[in-house]
Design an enzyme around this catalytic site. Structure first.
Site, mmCIF file in Angstrom:
data_model
loop_
_atom_site.group_PDB
_atom_site.id
_atom_site.type_symbol
_atom_site.label_atom_id
_atom_site.label_comp_id
_atom_site.label_asym_id
_atom_site.label_seq_id
_atom_site.Cartn_x
_atom_site.Cartn_y
_atom_site.Cartn_z
ATOM 1 N N LEU A 51 0.803 -1.228 0.000
ATOM 2 C CA LEU A 51 0.000 0.000 0.000
ATOM 3 C C LEU A 51 0.834 1.275 0.000
ATOM 4 O O LEU A 51 0.368 2.316 -0.437
ATOM 5 C CB LEU A 51 -0.921 0.022 1.219
ATOM 6 C CG LEU A 51 -2.215 -0.781 1.107
ATOM 7 C CD1 LEU A 51 -3.064 -0.559 2.344
ATOM 8 C CD2 LEU A 51 -3.011 -0.371 -0.132
ATOM 9 N N ARG A 52 2.040 1.232 0.544
ATOM 10 C CA ARG A 52 2.911 2.419 0.654
ATOM 11 C C ARG A 52 2.343 3.485 1.600
ATOM 12 O O ARG A 52 2.854 4.585 1.653
ATOM 13 C CB ARG A 52 3.139 3.072 -0.718
ATOM 14 C CG ARG A 52 3.641 2.109 -1.780
ATOM 15 C CD ARG A 52 5.121 1.882 -1.702
ATOM 16 N NE ARG A 52 5.559 1.022 -2.775
ATOM 17 C CZ ARG A 52 6.079 -0.199 -2.586
ATOM 18 N NH1 ARG A 52 6.224 -0.689 -1.367
ATOM 19 N NH2 ARG A 52 6.464 -0.924 -3.611
ATOM 20 N N HIS A 65 5.498 2.046 -7.641
ATOM 21 C CA HIS A 65 6.743 2.823 -7.586
ATOM 22 C C HIS A 65 6.604 4.036 -8.481
ATOM 23 O O HIS A 65 6.055 3.950 -9.578
ATOM 24 C CB HIS A 65 7.933 1.984 -8.059
ATOM 25 C CG HIS A 65 8.401 1.007 -7.034
ATOM 26 N ND1 HIS A 65 8.939 1.410 -5.837
ATOM 27 C CD2 HIS A 65 8.397 -0.337 -7.014
ATOM 28 C CE1 HIS A 65 9.249 0.331 -5.111
ATOM 29 N NE2 HIS A 65 8.926 -0.739 -5.805
ATOM 30 N N PHE A 122 12.343 -2.868 -7.472
ATOM 31 C CA PHE A 122 11.637 -4.065 -7.919
ATOM 32 C C PHE A 122 10.129 -3.841 -7.803
ATOM 33 O O PHE A 122 9.666 -3.211 -6.864
ATOM 34 C CB PHE A 122 11.986 -5.248 -7.007
ATOM 35 C CG PHE A 122 13.378 -5.795 -7.175
ATOM 36 C CD1 PHE A 122 13.668 -6.666 -8.214
ATOM 37 C CD2 PHE A 122 14.389 -5.475 -6.282
ATOM 38 C CE1 PHE A 122 14.943 -7.204 -8.360
ATOM 39 C CE2 PHE A 122 15.668 -6.006 -6.422
ATOM 40 C CZ PHE A 122 15.943 -6.870 -7.462
ATOM 41 N N GLY A 123 9.364 -4.380 -8.718
ATOM 42 C CA GLY A 123 7.910 -4.444 -8.522
ATOM 43 C C GLY A 123 7.087 -3.773 -9.594
ATOM 44 O O GLY A 123 7.574 -2.939 -10.353
ATOM 45 N N ASP A 148 0.205 -8.909 -6.198
ATOM 46 C CA ASP A 148 1.577 -8.524 -5.870
ATOM 47 C C ASP A 148 1.817 -7.044 -6.211
ATOM 48 O O ASP A 148 2.895 -6.653 -6.666
ATOM 49 C CB ASP A 148 2.583 -9.406 -6.626
ATOM 50 C CG ASP A 148 3.843 -9.630 -5.807
ATOM 51 O OD1 ASP A 148 3.951 -9.054 -4.718
ATOM 52 O OD2 ASP A 148 4.716 -10.381 -6.274
ATOM 53 N N HIS A 206 8.509 -14.844 1.545
ATOM 54 C CA HIS A 206 9.049 -14.407 0.251
ATOM 55 C C HIS A 206 10.166 -15.390 -0.060
ATOM 56 O O HIS A 206 11.219 -15.367 0.587
ATOM 57 C CB HIS A 206 9.579 -12.976 0.371
ATOM 58 C CG HIS A 206 10.383 -12.511 -0.810
ATOM 59 N ND1 HIS A 206 9.822 -12.277 -2.040
ATOM 60 C CD2 HIS A 206 11.698 -12.245 -0.942
ATOM 61 C CE1 HIS A 206 10.769 -11.886 -2.880
ATOM 62 N NE2 HIS A 206 11.917 -11.854 -2.239
ATOM 63 N N ASN A 214 5.479 -3.793 4.911
ATOM 64 C CA ASN A 214 6.696 -3.020 4.591
ATOM 65 C C ASN A 214 6.392 -1.549 4.312
ATOM 66 O O ASN A 214 6.844 -0.983 3.323
ATOM 67 C CB ASN A 214 7.448 -3.655 3.414
ATOM 68 C CG ASN A 214 6.632 -3.665 2.141
ATOM 69 O OD1 ASN A 214 5.411 -3.558 2.181
ATOM 70 N ND2 ASN A 214 7.294 -3.795 1.005
ATOM 71 N N HIS A 254 4.117 -15.657 -4.264
ATOM 72 C CA HIS A 254 4.563 -15.485 -5.651
ATOM 73 C C HIS A 254 5.619 -16.491 -6.159
ATOM 74 O O HIS A 254 6.731 -16.122 -6.503
ATOM 75 C CB HIS A 254 5.018 -14.051 -5.954
ATOM 76 C CG HIS A 254 5.939 -13.394 -4.976
ATOM 77 N ND1 HIS A 254 5.892 -12.045 -4.720
ATOM 78 C CD2 HIS A 254 6.945 -13.867 -4.225
ATOM 79 C CE1 HIS A 254 6.824 -11.744 -3.852
ATOM 80 N NE2 HIS A 254 7.473 -12.812 -3.542
#
Lengths: 320, 440
Positions: free
Chosen positions: B78-79, B324, B338-339, B320, B194, B109, B247
């Protein structure tokens, strides 16, 4: 100019050897020949690039490549500016793209870029209007090095076709190796890579080379021995146990060289780690070492690259 | 595409008529209707409303389109809090609604890390205030995602953490992982891993192989994934813990999970759309939007993911979602983050499995709805009396093109930009309230 006039160099930038046709490579090498003569003359200066601005943008330290490009630009009459990351705003947190945009606003004609990250020069080339020459990006490509190596070989052997070239050492971290593999295989040479298994990147055989981990087997009957610098600055963790052990098994000395063809030539892109990957005596062997010639060819090749890319600029300018 | 908020008034009775009902819970796939009252499903069935429209309810005519449970997305970043310039709870919720997701579970995170009861409560409050889709948090396995000290798993679970994970990094220390699996069992919570052995993967930017070698990029060996799963399964055997692998992307790791399931171990796993829809070729000429963790793999691995979905080894599909901003992606490949974002493309890319003949429509939906709800013991994922009215109406055949500019997510980093898609969400309903309808 000896270049075949029917061949056109249809690229705005020189980002790598991968993707160049054998004809385009030959065109660049032929053009380079003419610049060797100019560089050997007393009056080295031409006016071809008069009014053109060339910026050498080096995010990674370099003496010989930067100097070589600087001389090439100046000998063609261009204005050359050197920028290195140590003194630029990159250290103050400016991103690569910001730097590209800033320089672009100053209307350079050619940017010569070296960067420690693979793909960074291509990324930068997408944001500028001028021509970009890759002077080495990470572990990806170093096209002018491969061209100058090819020129040095061609002048001694006449052709690259059918030669067996052994590229030895730190293949994994070497952009020189990758560019040379592309160029030599495109021109019909047989390429071998020789390295300890820890310095061979995955699936390297898929690039059309034969793989050896025993140096004597790899050098057997080859025409050219191309040594690579052990790139200690790119190594995270231990790839080889010690310098001593590396030299014993993968350093080039006369004992290993004796299995190559009697007239096999020795090359090194520099700077050399004497006693690490190459024995001093071998490096300095006037009859067999091409190392100093490679440096001379470097200037000529870079003149040819600047020439050809600015010709393309001209035709674009004429079109608009 | 537009999201709209209809009235905030308490919803009354709504009858969904003329629908193709798809219920992964019961296996129902038949024409029928569904009745919602006070935010819950009160009636559903193949014959419902056959004899006429109910007079006392608002009518929604589905026009023969599919009506299914809303998607349950078990892996979303979600950030928010901390990196609201990349995504907020609000923007992610709007994106989720447009993608047909009615319930999502967010990774810990954030900044700060969700490793404390106060943070779990904060997420719950922010989700309530946002008031669109259901949002549940995972809490961290280790404090500050440091990999060493276990968080207050019991208290966090009581506060609402639906599972525990260190997010985009593996719980690498075997002893820590053993204790987490063992301890979380007492609170009936799953540990989500992960799967990447960090020592082997360190410094890598893309899948190890010919393409990485040509591009001069440091590779990540596919073995790093299987190694971590193999180690964890040994720990599951001695702890009896509840373990979920996030994942999965490699043939080797899928084989390991398949064998473990055959042995009867309590293990479940998911994958994400890029791992069955793309391979490492998508990296092309240093395309950072295709820089993912785990990395896009070989074509052989991609096919193994499809096979794993087909034979049931892979239980669920999650987006997932990893937003960014440009500054994190417009960089040399090795330096880029990444992502990829995935909320708005989760359904349509997953439907490729149906259109390509790998899975039935119900099987695809089950992996997107009921199965993840079961793994995390969440409500939803089925059309059943008493369940919350979290439903979607979608057209499985509607053709459209995924366009970056249309994304509702604050970040635009999708490797699917420009991809032709088949299948589109027409309406998303959460708790009986329509929170998204597809604009004309």
């Amino acid at each position: 100019m000896t270049a075949a006039t029917s061949v056109r160099f249809a690229h705005r930038h020189l980002l790598g050897v991968e993707g160049l046709s054998p004809d385009e490579i030959t065109l660049l090498l032929d053009l380079s020949e003419s610049y060797i003569k100019q560089s050997r003359a007393a009056d080295k200066k031409a006016t071809l690039l008069r009014g053109r601005t060339i910026i050498n943008l080096f995010f990674e330290s370099s003496t010989r490549t930067r100097t070589s490009f600087e001389l090439a630009g100046k000998r063609l009459g261009g204005d050359v500016i050197n920028m290195s990351a140590e003194v630029s705003s990159v250290k103050k947190g400016e991103t690569l793209i910001d730097t590209a945009m800033t320089l672009n606003a100053m209307h350079p004609d050619v940017l010569v870029v070296r960067h420690p990250d693979s793909g960074a020069v291509k990324l930068l080339s997408e944001k500028v209007n001028c021509a970009v020459i890759n002077a080495g990006d990470g572990t990806h490509e170093h096209p002018t090095q491969a061209l100058l190596d090819a020129l040095a070989i061609r002048r001694r052997r006449g052709s690259l076709q059918g030669l067996t070239v052994a590229i030895c050492g730190d293949i994994m971290h070497s952009r020189v190796a990758r560019s040379n593999i592309h160029l030599l295989t495109a021109m019909g040479a047989r390429v071998r890579v020789v390295a300890p298994p820890t310095l061979l990147p995955a699936c390297i055989d898929r690039m059309g080379v034969e793989v050896f981990t025993d140096m004597r087997a790899g050098l057997r009957d080859c025409d050219i021995v191309m040594m690579l610098r052990l790139q200690t600055e790119r190594m995270q963790g231990s790839f080889v146990p010690s310098i001593r052990e590396y030299f014993r098994f993968y350093g080039l000395d006369y004992a290993k060289l004796e299995v190559a063809k009697p007239d096999a030539l020795i090359m090194h892109p520099g700077p050399m780690n004497r006693g690490v990957e190459i024995d001093s005596e071998v490096a300095d062997d006037i009859d067999r070492s091409l190392i100093r010639e490679q440096v001379e060819m470097g200037v000529a090749v870079r003149m040819a690259c600047l020439d050809i890319l600015t010709r393309n600029l001209q035709s674009n300018e004429a079109a608009t | 595409m537009s999201a709209e908020r209809i009235s905030t008034a308490k919803p009354g009775r709504v009858a969904y008529l003329n629908a193709r009902l798809l219920d992964p819970g019961s296996g129902l796939d038949a024409p029928g209707g569904l009745l919602v009252e006070d935010g819950a499903i009160v009636d559903v069935g193949a014959g419902l409303f056959r004899d006429g429209r109910p007079g006392d309810a608002e009518i929604v005519d589905c026009g023969g389109m599919c009506l299914a449970p809303g998607l349950v997305d078990m892996r979303v970043q979600l950030r928010d809090p901390g990196e609201e310039h990349k995504e907020t709870m609000e923007s992610a919720s709007l994106a989720a609604a447009a993608g047909g997701i009615t319930r999502m579970v967010c990774l810990p995170n954030t900044k700060p890390v969700i490793d404390d009861v106060a943070l779990v409560e904060f997420i719950a409050r922010r989700a309530r205030e946002t008031g669109l889709v259901h949002i549940h948090p995972y809490a961290a396995v280790t404090k500050g995602l440091g990999g060493k000290e276990m968080t207050e798993i019991g208290l966090l679970a009581a506060a609402g953490a639906v599972g525990f994970t260190d997010g985009t990094q593996a719980v690498a220390d075997s002893r820590v992982m053993r204790r987490a699996l063992s301890y979380a069992r007492a609170f009936d919570r799953v540990i989500v891993q992960h799967p990447e052995e960090p020592g082997l993967a360190a410094g890598g930017a893309m899948n190890e192989g010919e393409i990485a070698t040509r591009l001069g990029l440091q590779g990540i060996s596919s073995v790093a994934e299987a190694m971590m799963v193999e180690r964890d399964l040994r720990l599951v055997e001695i702890t009896g813990g509840h373990y979920h692998v996030a994942h999965l992307s490699t043939a080797a790791a899928i084989d390991v999970v398949r064998a473990a399931k055959a042995r009867g171990l309590a293990v479940s796993c998911d994958t994400a759309p890029p791992y069955f829809a793309l391979n490492e070729l998508a990296v092309g000429d240093y395309r950072t939007f295709a820089k993912l963790s785990p990395p896009l793999r070989s074509e052989t691995d991609r096919r193994a993911v499809v096979a794993g979905l087909k034979d049931g080894t892979i239980d669920a599909i999650a987006s997932d979602h990893s937003p960014h901003d440009q500054d994190s992606k417009r960089l040399p490949f090795a330096q880029a983050a990444f992502g990829m974002i995935g909320l708005e493309t989760l359904l349509c890319v997953s439907l490729e499995l149906f259109h390509n003949g790998h899975l039935s429509l119900l099987e695809v939906l089950r992996k997107l709805t009921r199965r993840p709800a079961e793994i995390l013991s969440l409500p939803g994922g089925r059309l059943k009396r008493g369940e919350p009215a979290d439903i979607i109406v979608f057209d499985p055949d509607r053709a459209w093109r995924i366009k970056e500019a249309r994304f509702l997510s604050k970040s635009k980093n999708s490797p699917f930009d420009g991809r032709p898609a088949q299948g589109r969400v027409l309406r998303t309903v959460v708790g009986g309230r329509t929170i998204f309808t597809l604009g004309a």
